[in-house]
Design an enzyme around this catalytic site. Structure first.
Site, PDB file in Angstrom:
ATOM      1  N   ARG A  61       0.816  -1.217   0.000  1.00 55.64           N
ATOM      2  CA  ARG A  61       0.000   0.000   0.000  1.00 55.64           C
ATOM      3  C   ARG A  61       0.849   1.266   0.000  1.00 55.64           C
ATOM      4  NH1 ARG A  61      -2.756  -3.777   3.103  1.00 55.64           N
ATOM      5  NH2 ARG A  61      -1.749  -2.982   4.979  1.00 55.64           N
ATOM      6  N   GLU A  98       5.797 -10.315  16.236  1.00 57.76           N
ATOM      7  CA  GLU A  98       5.247 -10.895  17.459  1.00 57.76           C
ATOM      8  C   GLU A  98       5.626 -12.373  17.594  1.00 57.76           C
ATOM      9  OE1 GLU A  98       1.007 -11.273  19.835  1.00 57.76           O
ATOM     10  OE2 GLU A  98       1.071 -10.262  17.897  1.00 57.76           O
TER      11      GLU A  98
END
Length: 174
Positions: A61, A98
């Protein structure tokens, strides 16, 4: 910039990509001509006097506004991509996520010591991808680097991923 107009045109998708996540979909801003023009004009005004020579857009994006802004500034456009997507010799940076790691790459010859670089992406969440891209740009020898996002998720405190002296701007803080 009319931030309320942008907020009204931003689509929120609950439980995407996993349950418990509220996803902010910027594609609704890109498809709206007034929002797209507003973002490009505002970015141009922010950076027109900074001497930007290259704009780095982060996959994927970040390519949209990054490419448009590079053209408007008369600067080159550089794609920061995941491994295996760039055809020539690359510089790469691996960063923690994560659960595990990821890697971002730019072409080795994309940036040099004379470049003033603007890094752009749609969303600042934890900051890992952009911070890794900033390290790449610095490794390539850029004279100066600026960082910009359309949206910043403030509660995730993504700015902590960057050195205190990094110039970071965002349009919308959510």
């Amino acid at each position: 910039m009319n931030k309320e107009t942008l907020k009204k045109n931003l689509r929120e998708i609950p439980d995407f990509p996993i349950p418990g996540i509220l996803f902010y979909d910027v594609t609704t801003l890109f498809k709206n001509p007034a929002c797209l023009q507003e973002m490009i004009d505002s970015l141009y005004e922010l950076y027109k006097d900074k001497g930007i020579t290259k704009v780095v857009g982060i996959e994927s994006r970040g390519f949209i506004l990054g490419g448009a802004l590079a053209a408007r500034l008369g600067a080159g456009f550089i794609m920061a991509r995941k491994p295996g997507k760039l055809p020539a010799e690359v510089l790469e940076e691996t960063y923690a996520k994560e659960y595990g790691t990821d890697t971002i790459q730019i072409h080795k010859d994309a940036i040099n010591e004379n470049d003033v670089v603007l890094l752009h992406d749609d969303l600042l969440a934890t900051g890992g991808t952009m911070a890794a891209t900033l390290r790449l740009v610095n490794k390539a020898g850029a004279k100066k680097a600026y960082v910009n996002f359309v949206i910043e998720l403030e509660k995730l405190n993504g700015r902590k991923a960057f050195p205190a002296d990094v110039d970071i701007t965002t349009f919308l803080k959510l």
